[in-house]
Design an enzyme around this catalytic site. Structure first.
Site, PDB file in Angstrom:
ATOM      1  N   ASN A  77      -4.357  16.473   0.112  1.00  0.00           N
ATOM      2  CA  ASN A  77      -3.508  16.548   1.299  1.00  0.00           C
ATOM      3  C   ASN A  77      -3.808  17.736   2.199  1.00  0.00           C
ATOM      4  O   ASN A  77      -3.273  17.824   3.300  1.00  0.00           O
ATOM      5  CB  ASN A  77      -2.040  16.546   0.888  1.00  0.00           C
ATOM      6  CG  ASN A  77      -1.627  15.171   0.427  1.00  0.00           C
ATOM      7  OD1 ASN A  77      -1.657  14.223   1.202  1.00  0.00           O
ATOM      8  ND2 ASN A  77      -1.288  15.051  -0.848  1.00  0.00           N
ATOM      9  N   THR A 106      -9.084  16.248   8.224  1.00  0.00           N
ATOM     10  CA  THR A 106     -10.294  16.915   8.695  1.00  0.00           C
ATOM     11  C   THR A 106     -11.550  16.280   8.100  1.00  0.00           C
ATOM     12  O   THR A 106     -11.478  15.357   7.318  1.00  0.00           O
ATOM     13  CB  THR A 106     -10.250  18.410   8.336  1.00  0.00           C
ATOM     14  OG1 THR A 106      -9.938  18.528   6.948  1.00  0.00           O
ATOM     15  CG2 THR A 106      -9.204  19.124   9.155  1.00  0.00           C
ATOM     16  N   LYS A 154       0.864  -1.174   0.000  1.00  0.00           N
ATOM     17  CA  LYS A 154       0.000   0.000   0.000  1.00  0.00           C
ATOM     18  C   LYS A 154       0.905   1.230   0.000  1.00  0.00           C
ATOM     19  O   LYS A 154       2.038   1.181   0.478  1.00  0.00           O
ATOM     20  CB  LYS A 154      -0.935   0.017   1.200  1.00  0.00           C
ATOM     21  CG  LYS A 154      -0.309   0.217   2.567  1.00  0.00           C
ATOM     22  CD  LYS A 154       0.084   1.596   3.020  1.00  0.00           C
ATOM     23  CE  LYS A 154      -0.898   2.663   2.681  1.00  0.00           C
ATOM     24  NZ  LYS A 154      -0.384   3.993   3.220  1.00  0.00           N
ATOM     25  N   GLU A 171      -1.005   9.938  -5.063  1.00  0.00           N
ATOM     26  CA  GLU A 171      -2.104  10.865  -4.769  1.00  0.00           C
ATOM     27  C   GLU A 171      -2.177  12.032  -5.741  1.00  0.00           C
ATOM     28  O   GLU A 171      -1.232  12.811  -5.855  1.00  0.00           O
ATOM     29  CB  GLU A 171      -1.925  11.444  -3.363  1.00  0.00           C
ATOM     30  CG  GLU A 171      -2.384  10.508  -2.274  1.00  0.00           C
ATOM     31  CD  GLU A 171      -2.069  11.050  -0.886  1.00  0.00           C
ATOM     32  OE1 GLU A 171      -1.479  12.126  -0.782  1.00  0.00           O
ATOM     33  OE2 GLU A 171      -2.425  10.362   0.088  1.00  0.00           O
ATOM     34  N   THR A 222       6.786   5.743   1.098  1.00  0.00           N
ATOM     35  CA  THR A 222       6.033   5.502   2.326  1.00  0.00           C
ATOM     36  C   THR A 222       4.997   4.491   2.068  1.00  0.00           C
ATOM     37  O   THR A 222       4.041   4.724   1.345  1.00  0.00           O
ATOM     38  CB  THR A 222       5.298   6.706   2.811  1.00  0.00           C
ATOM     39  OG1 THR A 222       6.263   7.611   3.190  1.00  0.00           O
ATOM     40  CG2 THR A 222       4.456   6.358   4.018  1.00  0.00           C
TER      41      THR A 222
END
Lengths: 385, 385
Positions: free
Chosen positions: A380, A385, A170, A261, A181
C-alpha cells in the site's frame, strides 16, 4: 460459472487497455430476462465515486438490464467530467444492447482521483458485448474485475425447485464496514420482485460483507448488485432465498478475507455475551481495527491485553473485571485478568479465532479481519507509483 | 533538569531490575512544598490499569506529595492482586517519606496482563529515595520511564515573575486520543490551587497530547500529572499559566511524535474551514487513522484520494464537491476532484503537512500522526516475545 450459473445471464471479460499490466480490465454482465428485477447496496462513504452516484439512480427504478464493470480506475473524485464518463459508459452499453441507459448499472475500481481513459474503455465495450456468453463469460468477467486480488472470487448455490444463485466479487484491500471495499455482482434465475430482492440482499450483506473489516478503510466505490432474470419461473420463499443468498455472500466474504492484501492470518473475532447485537458488532470492530493487536497476531503472539484495551475504548455494556478472552480456544483472560497459560495457545495456523465474552447478555456477532504485516505496508505504500 | 527545573522538587531514576535490559526502570518525583496542590488527566479507556484506578482516587483529594513511576510492566488487567501491588507501592513510598499513602500517585508502563515483580520493585524504592536530588535526578527519572522510547523526553519553560514549569514524558507507541499513550509528570514552583491547575491542565492537554494519534490505539495507563510546590510564592494569572503549560505540553507532544515507533514521517493534519472545532478534530482523527493513507505517506505518495475517502466516513458538515486538499502546500485536490499536479509535491522531508479544507465554516484544528511502516509492524509483532 460464477454470474452465468443461473439461466438468463451472459457475461464477458476483456482487455480494454485500462491497466498497464495488459490483463483483463472490463467486464459486462447482461440479464436477458424475462425479469430484470434488481437491488443493490452501496458504500456508506459520503465521498462516492461517479459510478456509485449513477448506479444509485438506476437502482431507484428496481430494474437492471446489464452492469458494466471496470478495473484500472475508480472514477472517484473526478468531478462532473467523471460523472459524464460513467454516463457515456451506460449510454454505450445501452446502444450496443438496444436498450435504455437508465437500466445500465456501472461499477469501477482502482486508483481514486484520475479520469478513466475513455478512448480505451468505449472500444473495449464493443469487444465485451461481442464476446458475451454463458460458457466462459462468467469466469472471464470475474477475472476482469480483479485489482490486487491474487485470484478471482466466485460462488454459486442451487436452491429448492431448481433455481440458482451465482456471484463474482473483487476486493483485497480497503475492506471495511459498510461493505468490504469491493465490487460484487450476484445473479439468480429465481423470479422475485425488486423489493424482495432488496430485503434479502440487505439481510445477507449485514451479517457477511458488512462484518469484514480488513483495514478499517471504507471505499468510495463499494457496490453489491443483485439481479434476477426469473428464467426458471421458480418463486422461492423469501426466507429460503435469503438463507441461500447469505450462504453465497458468506462464501465470498471468506474468499475476500483470505486474499486480503499482505495478510498472513485470517482472524475471526467472535463476540459473545453481549447485551445487544449492536454491542457485539461494535466491540468486534474495535478489536478488528486495533493495529497493535493485528501486529501481535502477525507475530503469533496471543497478546490478550491488546484485546482488552480495544474493548475498553467502546461504549458497549460490560464490566472490566468480568471480561473473558479466548484465543484459539484457550481462555488466556478470565475476569479481566490473566487466565490459562498463554503458552498453551497454538498460534501457528493461518486461521485465528479470538473469542471475547462480555458477560453482559445473550447476544453475539462475528467480525472478520486480517493481521497487519510488512507486506501490507509495502503493497500500500507503492500502490499508485 | 526536567521535573526538577522548578524549585521544591527532587527526583531519582534507578535500576530496580524490572526490565530484562538492566536499564533504569523506576522513578520517583517528590514535591517538598510548601504546597502540594495537584491535578491529573487519565486515559478514557474503560479498562484502566491498577495504578490509574489508584491515582484517580489520590487526585480526588487534589494533593500529591510524590509520584512513583515504573517501566517494565503496565500492571493492567491484573485484577485485585495487581491493585494490591499498586497500594503496596504507595505505602512503601509513604513509609520512606514519612507521609500518607493517600497522597502518593503511582504510574506504570509496559506489557499488559502480567504482575509486577514486587520483590524487585520495593527494594528499588529504597534505592530511589536514597538517590533523590535536584541535580541529576530529573534526567535520571526521565530516563527510567522509557519503554520503546529511543530518547528521554523533557521540557521546561520560565514564566513571568520567575516561576518555572518542568516536565518529563514517555511514549512511543499506542499514542492515541484521550492522551497519547504516555506517562507525563509536570511540575511547577508557582503557587496555584488544585482547581486552577485542573482547568489549566485540561485546557493544555486538549489541544496537544489529545490530538496526537500515532496508531489509533488507546492505552490502559495514560496519565498526565501536574504538581505545584508553590516554592517561589509566585501566583501567575490563570490565562498566562495555561499558555505556558500549553507550550510545555506542545513541546513534549512534538517529541513524542518524532519518536513514534517505527515512524519515518511526522504528519500534521490541519483541518480548516470546518463548521465547528469538533468537526475539525473528527475529520483530523479519521485521516490520521487511515492505514492506507499512512502507508502512502510512507511511500512518499501524495495520495489525496485516500484523504477524501477518510473524510467521507465522518459525519462532519461538508459537501464532497467542495473539499480541497493540500499536501506540503500543493493543492492536489480542488472541489473534490484533482487539482494541481501531484508531481509538484515534495514528499522527501520528514515533516509532512496535509491540509484539508472542508469549505463549511471558520473553525480549524490540527491532529498529528506518523506513517505506517514495516518497522512499526516488526516492532509491535515482537513486543511481548
Amino acid at each position: 460459472m460464477s454470474v452465468t450459473a443461473p439461466r438468463g445471464f451472459r457475461a464477458a471479460g476483456v482487455v480494454a487497455g485500462l491497466k498497464d499490466s495488459g490483463t483483463r480490465d472490463l467486464a459486462i454482465v447482461v440479464n436477458d430476462g424475462p425479469s430484470r428485477a434488481a437491488a443493490a447496496v452501496f458504500t456508506r462513504n459520503r465521498v462516492k465515486a461517479a459510478p456509485v452516484l449513477w448506479s444509485e439512480q438506476v437502482l431507484n427504478g428496481g430494474r437492471v438490464r446489464a452492469v458494466v464493470l471496470n478495473s484500472g480506475g475508480a472514477n472517484a473524485c473526478t468531478g462532473a467530467p467523471g460523472f459524464q464518463d460513467t454516463h457515456a459508459t451506460a449510454e454505450k452499453a445501452a446502444e450496443l444492447l438496444a436498450d435504455s441507459a437508465g437500466e445500465i448499472a456501472v461499477c469501477s475500481t482502482g486508483l481514486i482521483g484520475e479520469r478513466l481513459p475513455m478512448d480505451a474503455l468505449l472500444p473495449g465495450m464493443d469487444k465485451a458485448v461481442a464476446e458475451l456468453s454463458r460458457g466462459d463469460g462468467g469466469l472471464a468477467a470475474a477475472d476482469a474485475i480483479r485489482t490486487t486480488d491474487s485470484v478471482g472470487k466466485i460462488s454459486f448455490r442451487q436452491g429448492d425447485g431448481g433455481y440458482m444463485i451465482g456471484a463474482m466479487a473483487k476486493g483485497a484491500g480497503m475492506l471495511a464496514p459498510s461493505l468490504a471495499t469491493m465490487l460484487c455482482v450476484i445473479t439468480t434465475d429465481a423470479d422475485l420482485p425488486a423489493d424482495t430482492l432488496d430485503r434479502a440482499l440487505r439481510a445477507a450483506t449485514r451479517v457477511t460483507f458488512d462484518r469484514l473489516d480488513s483495514d478499517g478503510c471504507m471505499s468510495t466505490n463499494d457496490t453489491v448488485l443483485l439481479m434476477a432474470s426469473g428464467a426458471t419461473g421458480t418463486v422461492p420463499g423469501e426466507e429460503e432465498f435469503t438463507a441461500l443468498l447469505t450462504e453465497v455472500c458468506a462464501d465470498l466474504t471468506r474468499q475476500l478475507l483470505v486474499d486480503a492484501e499482505g495478510a498472513s492470518k485470517a482472524i475471526a473475532i467472535e463476540v459473545v455475551g453481549a447485551a445487544s447485537e449492536d454491542d457485539a458488532v461494535t466491540v468486534g470492530r474495535s478489536i478488528a481495527r486495533n493495529n497493535l493487536l493485528k501486529c501481535a497476531i502477525h507475530g503469533e503472539d496471543p497478546n490478550w491485553g491488546r484485546v482488552l484495551s480495544a474493548i475498553g475504548t467502546t461504549d458497549a455494556v460490560f464490566e472490566p473485571d468480568q471480561l473473558n478472552v479466548a484465543i484459539n480456544g484457550v481462555w488466556v483472560c478470565r475476569n479481566g485478568s490473566f487466565g490459562d497459560d498463554r503458552d498453551k495457545v497454538d498460534m501457528r495456523p493461518r486461521d485465528v479465532t479470538i473469542t471475547a465474552d462480555l458477560s453482559a447478555g445473550p447476544h453475539s456477532a462475528t467480525v472478520w479481519t486480517s493481521d497487519l504485516t510488512a507486506d501490507y505496508v509495502h503493497e500500500n505504500s507503492a500502490y499508485s507509483t
